[in-house]
Design a protein around this motif. Sequence first.
Motif, short mmCIF file in Angstrom:
data_model
loop_
_atom_site.label_atom_id
_atom_site.label_comp_id
_atom_site.label_asym_id
_atom_site.label_seq_id
_atom_site.Cartn_x
_atom_site.Cartn_y
_atom_site.Cartn_z
N GLY A 1 12.81 -36.12 50.77
CA GLY A 1 14.00 -35.76 51.53
C GLY A 1 15.11 -35.26 50.62
O GLY A 1 15.00 -35.35 49.39
N PRO A 2 16.18 -34.73 51.19
CA PRO A 2 17.28 -34.19 50.37
C PRO A 2 18.03 -35.28 49.61
O PRO A 2 18.12 -36.42 50.06
N VAL A 3 18.59 -34.88 48.46
CA VAL A 3 19.37 -35.79 47.62
C VAL A 3 20.70 -35.12 47.29
O VAL A 3 20.73 -33.95 46.90
N GLY A 4 21.81 -35.88 47.42
CA GLY A 4 23.13 -35.37 47.07
C GLY A 4 24.12 -35.52 48.21
O GLY A 4 23.89 -36.28 49.16
N LEU A 5 25.21 -34.79 48.11
CA LEU A 5 26.23 -34.76 49.17
C LEU A 5 26.43 -33.30 49.55
O LEU A 5 26.89 -32.49 48.72
N VAL B 1 23.27 -37.07 53.07
CA VAL B 1 21.94 -36.66 53.52
C VAL B 1 21.00 -37.86 53.39
O VAL B 1 21.45 -38.98 53.18
N LYS B 2 19.72 -37.65 53.48
CA LYS B 2 18.77 -38.76 53.53
C LYS B 2 18.87 -39.68 52.31
O LYS B 2 18.90 -40.90 52.44
N ASN B 3 18.86 -39.11 51.12
CA ASN B 3 19.08 -39.86 49.88
C ASN B 3 18.21 -41.10 49.72
O ASN B 3 18.70 -42.21 49.48
N ASN B 4 16.90 -40.92 49.85
CA ASN B 4 16.00 -42.03 49.52
C ASN B 4 16.22 -42.45 48.07
O ASN B 4 16.38 -41.60 47.18
N ALA B 5 16.22 -43.74 47.83
CA ALA B 5 16.42 -44.23 46.46
C ALA B 5 15.36 -43.67 45.51
O ALA B 5 15.67 -43.31 44.37
N SER B 6 14.11 -43.59 45.97
CA SER B 6 13.03 -43.08 45.11
C SER B 6 13.26 -41.61 44.77
O SER B 6 12.99 -41.17 43.64
N ASP B 7 13.75 -40.84 45.76
CA ASP B 7 14.02 -39.43 45.50
C ASP B 7 15.22 -39.25 44.55
O ASP B 7 15.22 -38.38 43.69
N GLN B 8 16.23 -40.10 44.72
CA GLN B 8 17.36 -40.07 43.78
C GLN B 8 16.86 -40.28 42.35
O GLN B 8 17.29 -39.58 41.42
N GLY B 9 15.97 -41.26 42.20
CA GLY B 9 15.45 -41.56 40.87
C GLY B 9 14.72 -40.37 40.25
O GLY B 9 14.84 -40.11 39.05
N LYS B 10 13.99 -39.63 41.08
CA LYS B 10 13.26 -38.46 40.58
C LYS B 10 14.23 -37.38 40.12
O LYS B 10 14.03 -36.74 39.08
N PRO C 1 21.22 -47.20 46.46
CA PRO C 1 20.32 -47.68 47.51
C PRO C 1 19.96 -46.55 48.47
O PRO C 1 20.57 -45.49 48.46
N ASN C 2 18.95 -46.78 49.29
CA ASN C 2 18.56 -45.80 50.30
C ASN C 2 19.76 -45.37 51.13
O ASN C 2 20.53 -46.21 51.61
N GLY C 3 19.92 -44.06 51.26
CA GLY C 3 20.99 -43.54 52.11
C GLY C 3 22.35 -43.45 51.46
O GLY C 3 23.32 -43.07 52.11
N ASN C 4 22.44 -43.76 50.16
CA ASN C 4 23.75 -43.78 49.50
C ASN C 4 23.62 -43.14 48.11
O ASN C 4 23.12 -43.75 47.17
N CYS C 5 24.09 -41.91 48.00
CA CYS C 5 24.02 -41.20 46.73
C CYS C 5 25.24 -41.52 45.88
O CYS C 5 26.38 -41.27 46.30
N PRO C 6 25.07 -42.09 44.69
CA PRO C 6 26.23 -42.35 43.82
C PRO C 6 26.97 -41.05 43.48
O PRO C 6 26.37 -39.98 43.39
N GLN C 7 28.25 -41.17 43.29
CA GLN C 7 29.06 -39.98 43.03
C GLN C 7 28.61 -39.26 41.76
O GLN C 7 28.63 -38.03 41.70
N PHE C 8 28.17 -40.02 40.74
CA PHE C 8 27.79 -39.37 39.48
C PHE C 8 26.54 -38.50 39.68
O PHE C 8 26.37 -37.48 39.01
#
Length: 325
Positions: free
Chosen positions: A9-13, A20-29, A56-63
């Motif tokens: 799923g998408p990652v970011g703001l 957006v969806k911001n799965n934790a696993s996708d953020q890590g990738k 966490p899932n659904g929450n993209c850190p600002q950095f």
Amino acid sequence: MADRVTIDGPVGLRFRKQNVKNNASDQGKVIQLLAKIPKAQGGKSEEWRVPPLSGPNGNCPQFVADAIWDFQLFWKGKGHFQHIDGVVDPDKNTLAQLNMLALGTTPPKPPPGPSTPFVAPLKQNPMIILDGARAVERTTPIHPAEWVRRTQETFDILCGNALGRQIVMGRRRRVFVEPYRFDDLNAHSSSTAAFQSVLFTPHNFDSSQSKPGCRADEILLHELIHLAENNYAAYGDVTGIRLEYARSDFLTVIGTNIYSSILGRGLRADHNEYKFMPSPFDADPSQHATAFHDNYGLVHKFQRGMFDLFKIQPAAWNPFKFHTP
């Protein structure tokens, strides 16, 4: 070559604000990809020597959101992106660019003119997907957008002919067209239960190619015929006739010859390189229909729709018109 990183799923703001969806696993990738790319290429390898943790899932850190935006802005300034939104989407340009750079590949110069996606549905038939992301892995790298642009142009040429258009529009299963990664006169196709694929790079074939069956649109049609008959492979050669169709390439060669005949192009003999059809078959298609009666019979029996389609084509060279089941 290492496998490309994919995300679910998408990652970011989106536009710096919209979650957006911001799965934790996708953020890590995405974090791992950015951590492999130096600042000189828009990445964070110097700053993130130890990659930070995802949110966490659904929450993209600002950095993470900032790093994605900065990466897109960097490459927009170099002409690789036209529109940016601060999000890494699955199978889109930003993810392809991240993968490319993380693998240590310098992106080829983008094509001139309006921005072209790295991955795009075919204009004529959206069941066919043009995915140029791996064009940078070729023996001679090509910018993914340039590959998509040239491949779409080849389909445009193919669809400018009634036979070519019917073959393209007849694809009802999902077809993925991706770059053929070697600099030679070849392409490849395959079928699975889930989808069909074609490996093809139009840049390998000069538009003025004089070898029979060896122009980009002819090669592409050849592979699409393979898909249309689901890579059927029971055709036989004929003792005493030095034409070789490699069990699976009878209809692909003969069908493409009908297309080429309509265009006034030369006829390909068989699947052994790109030789001209020999006498007497080149001037008299009925003799080819007679000599290879059994193969035409297999097309009639197992690929009846294709048989009927080829038979009605207004080509000067058309053996299907002479076959009697």
